[in-house]
Design a protein around this motif. Sequence first.
Motif, short mmCIF file in Angstrom:
data_model
loop_
_atom_site.label_atom_id
_atom_site.label_comp_id
_atom_site.label_asym_id
_atom_site.label_seq_id
_atom_site.Cartn_x
_atom_site.Cartn_y
_atom_site.Cartn_z
N ALA A 110 -8.22 6.89 12.49
CA ALA A 110 -8.97 4.68 12.25
C ALA A 110 -8.62 4.74 11.37
CB ALA A 110 -10.20 4.83 12.33
N THR A 111 -8.24 5.07 9.80
CA THR A 111 -7.26 4.29 8.89
C THR A 111 -5.41 4.47 9.68
OG1 THR A 111 -9.58 5.53 6.97
CG2 THR A 111 -7.00 4.71 6.54
N SER A 127 -4.63 4.05 12.05
CA SER A 127 -4.23 2.86 12.58
C SER A 127 -4.59 1.92 12.20
CB SER A 127 -5.27 3.78 14.39
OG SER A 127 -5.48 4.44 14.74
N HIS A 128 -4.99 1.75 11.06
CA HIS A 128 -4.60 0.73 10.91
C HIS A 128 -4.17 0.63 10.07
CE1 HIS A 128 -6.47 -3.04 7.74
NE2 HIS A 128 -5.99 -1.72 7.14
N HIS A 129 -3.35 1.58 9.28
CA HIS A 129 -2.21 1.35 8.52
C HIS A 129 -0.98 0.80 9.58
CE1 HIS A 129 -3.62 2.27 4.49
NE2 HIS A 129 -3.91 3.31 5.09
N CYS A 185 0.96 -1.10 -0.18
CA CYS A 185 0.10 0.30 -0.23
C CYS A 185 0.81 1.09 -0.13
CB CYS A 185 -0.72 -0.29 1.92
SG CYS A 185 -1.71 1.65 1.34
N LEU A 201 -5.97 11.72 5.69
CA LEU A 201 -7.08 10.40 6.36
C LEU A 201 -7.83 10.92 7.81
CD1 LEU A 201 -3.92 8.06 5.26
CD2 LEU A 201 -6.69 8.35 4.14
N THR A 202 -8.34 9.52 8.09
CA THR A 202 -8.78 9.81 9.62
C THR A 202 -7.96 8.73 10.48
OG1 THR A 202 -9.92 7.12 8.72
CG2 THR A 202 -11.49 9.50 8.61
N THR A 255 0.34 4.09 1.04
CA THR A 255 0.52 4.88 2.31
C THR A 255 0.73 4.59 3.28
OG1 THR A 255 -1.85 5.50 1.84
CG2 THR A 255 -1.38 5.94 4.00
N ARG A 256 1.23 3.42 3.14
CA ARG A 256 1.98 2.54 4.39
C ARG A 256 2.93 2.26 3.95
NH1 ARG A 256 -2.33 -1.35 5.20
NH2 ARG A 256 -1.63 -2.91 3.27
#
Length: 86
Positions: free
Chosen positions: A44-45, A47-49, A15, A41-42, A17-18
């Motif tokens: 939460a997003t 945090s997911h990454h 990804c 990005l939020t 972003t990552r």
Amino acid sequence: MNEKELTSSFKALSCETRRKIIYLLKSKCLCAGDIAKHFELTGATISHHLKVLAEGNLITSKKVGLEIYYSLNIEKYNVLSRWFNF
């Protein structure tokens, strides 16, 4: 590095972003809020990454007071670099 670890690392790097987060962490440790400032990005997003990167063992985290600081896992980064240069 075994096949499962390699697959997990590649998933984390798949990804954009990552990969950008990895780039940010190459120079210094950052908390999630500071990382988020570089993206639209939020929380939460982000945090997911961060979770996916941690599962790939590409980043480490350290709690300092109320903040969690993330840094690049240099050992893993070097192993992957050697793998790519093989």
